[in-house]
Design an enzyme around this catalytic site. Structure first.
Site, mmCIF file in Angstrom:
data_model
loop_
_atom_site.group_PDB
_atom_site.id
_atom_site.type_symbol
_atom_site.label_atom_id
_atom_site.label_comp_id
_atom_site.label_asym_id
_atom_site.label_seq_id
_atom_site.Cartn_x
_atom_site.Cartn_y
_atom_site.Cartn_z
ATOM 1 N N LYS A 104 0.439 -1.503 -0.130
ATOM 2 C CA LYS A 104 0.123 -0.139 0.041
ATOM 3 C C LYS A 104 0.936 1.000 -0.221
ATOM 4 C CE LYS A 104 -4.212 -1.106 1.477
ATOM 5 N NZ LYS A 104 -5.730 -0.817 2.176
ATOM 6 N N GLU A 118 -19.224 -8.679 10.049
ATOM 7 C CA GLU A 118 -19.820 -7.714 11.161
ATOM 8 C C GLU A 118 -21.086 -8.857 11.915
ATOM 9 O OE1 GLU A 118 -17.972 -5.020 7.857
ATOM 10 O OE2 GLU A 118 -19.335 -6.487 8.362
ATOM 11 N N ARG A 173 -24.598 -5.427 8.308
ATOM 12 C CA ARG A 173 -24.511 -6.611 8.066
ATOM 13 C C ARG A 173 -25.129 -7.777 8.103
ATOM 14 N NH1 ARG A 173 -20.083 -6.181 3.338
ATOM 15 N NH2 ARG A 173 -18.996 -7.135 4.526
#
Length: 617
Positions: free
Chosen positions: A278, A364, A392
């Site tokens: 990243k 979640e 979710r």
């Protein structure tokens, strides 16, 4: 200057380039994205990390006939630039501008709308099966990060794909990082496989011998990790029925191009494991990819200024401070988050109470049921989660927490409009989907001080309770350092007026008070959507000609609907105007601008109330 990039208007132009020019294109594209995102804000680290992969995919695959399905979408800016949207990047994540995520009605190259994680393999598998059943010779590629692979849906899709004869390529973009550092058994997979007694015995013996020569010991450890990375990960994915290739360097076009060429010719489920970094190519983002994950406008030459600089206290910070104070007063408190430590304001809590902090990954559903289990075991869990992400875990919220009336506190951040992230992230539905659940307490604070008091109230309530607060700052009412509570289901009068009573839920109270001044209307801070303050509603109905409810939530099924239901139960017939978010998905824009356009600014509220009462009077 980007002379080569300027010649690319669609992937056909890209595919016409000689292969030896692709590294130059990658350099120009990286420079362009850094300059562009610095001017508009957006997701930076993840996009800098997938430039070579994006170029390679569009170079080898016949897009849009072949389908690329991106997971989450944090990494698709290069994809947007290469598919004809370069000039549109100047209005990225702005009103009427480009979405920050793939969006089907924005481009034929955006094959699936995303924003939440871990959906790519399921969607791509569906597309691959559809192509097979329709006799269409196309390839489908799902690109998913290692953080998103921690979610159950990704493994449900892998499990299904391995037994379906469809031409699907899954690319695991392994950059060792999600928004928060990745956690869980998948990331410890190598350690588990190499924890057997025989391997450990051999390793300890080797360490004993090599300990007299530290450089050799370090070399041996690096070699061990290299061997693990080269051979072990494929075992997991091949058990799912995939042909595993990798890992390979995701920034090496000389490795990516021929590998993808070969994979495109293969039939059945394929799995390519690439390693990327990243922030690749921008040293500041490489050094701190979390800081540069989602950025506001900044000077790319100097980087993001450190510190918050004495700005207003955000609701997220109010929660973070409260969590640490409450944990210090009660050792039963446990903090749970689904991979949103920084975003939910839990960083200091994680540092001060590491044994009571649980980042469960992008999971979640598991987070909610895990909290339910903690409550069954005598702990007092606090789940920090965004409104849009709690959607979710809705079945778990109903079935595992509320049905059993378990003592779980939900701190729901990003309630209401969130701004630049757009339709996938607006917290538009939580009051509606929470209010209909039995046993649930639903509170929404008007300011920062009230938010802290409500968090304490929810925590001390012996059952499921939620506190829903918006992104960013409020009216700047500083919270007291104490752990005071409010009375559940009791609102308060904030302005006494005539004829019209405005029942405000949440931070729109500030706008309601301004509108109340203009109209000489009464204004009540209702505080709780469930249970409602029935006595206050009756009092207002008895003393006013018109009632108005105000909320930053979908008008259907929200707080206004609950007030209408209460009036019906009381047998009161009274003109009622319900103001809230319209029945549509709301796109990106600045929060203040969006509220005004949706008729929820102070001036717009006053105008809408006048338009409501004038025909009647």
């Amino acid at each position: 200057m980007t002379p080569l990039l300027d010649t690319i208007n669609d992937p056909a132009d890209l595919r016409a380039l000689p292969r030896e020019q692709l590294p130059t294109l990658a350099e120009e594209l990286r420079a362009y994205l850094l300059d562009s995102v610095a001017k508009t804000g957006g997701h930076l680290s993840s996009n800098l990390g997938t430039i070579e992969l994006t170029i390679a995919l569009h170079y080898i695959y016949d897009t849009p006939e072949d389908k690329l399905v991106w997971d989450v979408g944090h990494q698709t800016y290069a994809h947007k630039v290469l598919t004809g949207r370069r000039t549109g990047m100047a209005r990225l994540r702005m009103k009427d501008g480009l979405s920050g995520f793939p969006k089907r009605d924005e481009s034929p190259y955006d094959t699936f709308g995303v924003g939440h994680s871990s959906t790519s393999i399921s969607a791509a598998l569906g597309m691959a099966v559809a192509a097979r059943d329709r006799g269409e010779d196309r390839r489908v590629v799902a690109i998913i990060g290692d953080g998103a692979m921690s979610a159950g849906q990704a493994f449900e899709a892998l499990n299904n794909a391995g037994v379906i004869d469809a031409n699907l390529l899954v690319i695991l973009n392994d950059n060792k990082m999600s928004i928060s550092p990745p956690v869980g058994a998948l990331n410890k997979y190598l350690a588990r496989l190499f924890s057997g007694r025989s391997f450990n015995a051999a390793r300890k013996a080797g360490e004993k011998v090599l300990s007299v020569a530290p450089p050799l010991l370090e070399l041996a450890k690096r070699a061990e990790e290299h061997v693990k990375g080269m051979f072990v990960p494929g075992t997991l994915f091949e058990e799912f029925g995939f042909n595993y290739i990798g890992p390979i360097d995701g920034h090496d076009l000389e490795a990516l191009i021929p590998t993808l060429e070969n994979l495109r010719k293969l039939k059945g489920p394929q799995f390519l494991h690439i390693i990327t970094k990243k922030g690749q190519g921008y040293k500041l983002a490489e050094a701190d990819p979390v800081l540069y994950h989602g950025v506001s406008k900044f000077d790319a030459s100097n980087g993001i200024a450190s510190g918050k600089g004495g700005g207003k206290l955000t609701f997220t910070q109010v929660f973070g401070d409260w969590l640490c104070d409450m944990a210090a007063s009660d050792d039963r408190l446990v903090g749970v988050t689904p991979a949103m430590c920084e975003g939910s304001g839990m960083t200091r809590f994680a540092q001060q109470f590491p044994q009571r902090y649980h980042d469960v990954g992008i999971a979640e559903q598991h987070a909610v049921t895990f909290a339910a289990g903690l409550a069954c075991g005598g702990m007092k869990p606090v789940v920090a989660i965004y409104s849009t992400f709690l959607q979710r875990g809705y079945d778990q919220l109903i079935h595992d927490v509320a049905l059993q009336n378990l003592d779980v506190t939900f701190a729901i951040d990003r309630g209401g409009l969130v701004g630049a992230d757009g339709a996938t992230h607006q917290g538009a539905f939580d009051l509606s989907y929470l209010a209909c659940i039995p046993n649930m307490v639903v509170m929404t604070p008007a300011d920062e001080a009230e938010c802290r008091r409500m968090l304490t109230t929810a925590y001390r309530h012996p059952g499921p309770a939620t506190v829903r607060y918006p992104r960013g700052t409020g009216p700047a009412v500083p919270p007291a350092p104490t752990l005071d509570t409010i009375k559940v289901g009791k609102g308060e009068m904030r302005r006494q007026g005539k004829r019209v009573a405005i029942l405000a839920f949440g931070t729109l109270l500030t706008a309601a008070l301004e509108a109340g001044e203009a109209l000489d209307a009464s204004v009540a801070n209702m505080r709780c959507v469930k249970p409602l303050d029935i006595d206050l509603i009756k009092q207002l109905a008895d003393t006013h000609e018109f009632l108005v409810t105000l909320e930053e939530n979908a008008i259907i099924g929200g707080a206004g609907s609950e007030v209408a239901r209460a009036l019906e139960a009381l047998g009161i017939v009274k003109p009622l105007l319900r103001l809230g978010l319209p029945d549509c998905f709301i796109e990106q824009g600045e929060q203040v601008q969006m509220l005004a356009e949706l008729g929820l600014s102070a001036a717009a509220i006053a105008e809408r109330i006048n338009n409501f009462i004038d025909p009647i009077t």
